[in-house]
Design an enzyme around this catalytic site. Structure first.
Site, PDB file in Angstrom:
ATOM      1  CG  LEU A  77      -1.882  -1.029   1.542  1.00 19.78           C
ATOM      2  CD1 LEU A  77      -2.659  -0.684   2.795  1.00 19.78           C
ATOM      3  CD2 LEU A  77      -2.821  -1.215   0.390  1.00 19.78           C
ATOM      4  CB  CYS A  78       0.728   4.404  -1.860  1.00 22.16           C
ATOM      5  SG  CYS A  78       1.447   6.056  -1.815  1.00 22.16           S
TER       6      CYS A  78
END
Length: 126
Positions: A77-78
């Protein structure tokens, strides 16, 4: 072939997240390698542990988790997008008590995504 998938659609409400999962599963079943699935923008909702779909709906988060475990696919996930949308782990939250990052998902930066993209044969964004 080595693939990197990037998912920017949310877990529910749009079709892109489910299409990304279907593509990932099909690629892996055909013997291709997925070196990373990178969730950014609204896609980070896939990694929210507080996601509870209705009992008659497909649980996309569990599907990603099974895929990650069965095929050893990293789910990233960013970190910036996740923080903006309230998905945190103890290292990124304001207190060490908060954690709603789902299992099998990790927070990562764009640098990791770029490195994986440069080493891949194909990058597919949905």
């Amino acid at each position: 072939m080595r693939y990197v998938l990037c998912v920017k659609q949310p877990a529910y409400g749009k079709q892109g997240g489910f299409l990304a999962y279907q593509l990932a599963k099909a690629l892996l079943e055909k013997g291709h390698q997925i070196t990373q699935v990178f969730f950014f923008q609204e896609g980070v909702t896939h990694g929210n542990a507080f996601l509870y779909p209705a009992s008659d709906e497909f649980n996309l988060q569990h599907a990603w988790q099974r895929l990650a475990q069965d095929y050893h696919v990293p789910l990233h996930l960013c970190v910036a997008a996740a923080q903006r949308r309230g998905v945190v782990e103890p290292l990124t939250s304001s207190t060490t008590q908060q954690n709603n990052l789902a299992s099998c998902f990790v927070l990562a930066g764009l640098g990791e995504f770029m490195k994986a993209s440069l080493e891949a044969d194909r990058v597919v964004c949905l």
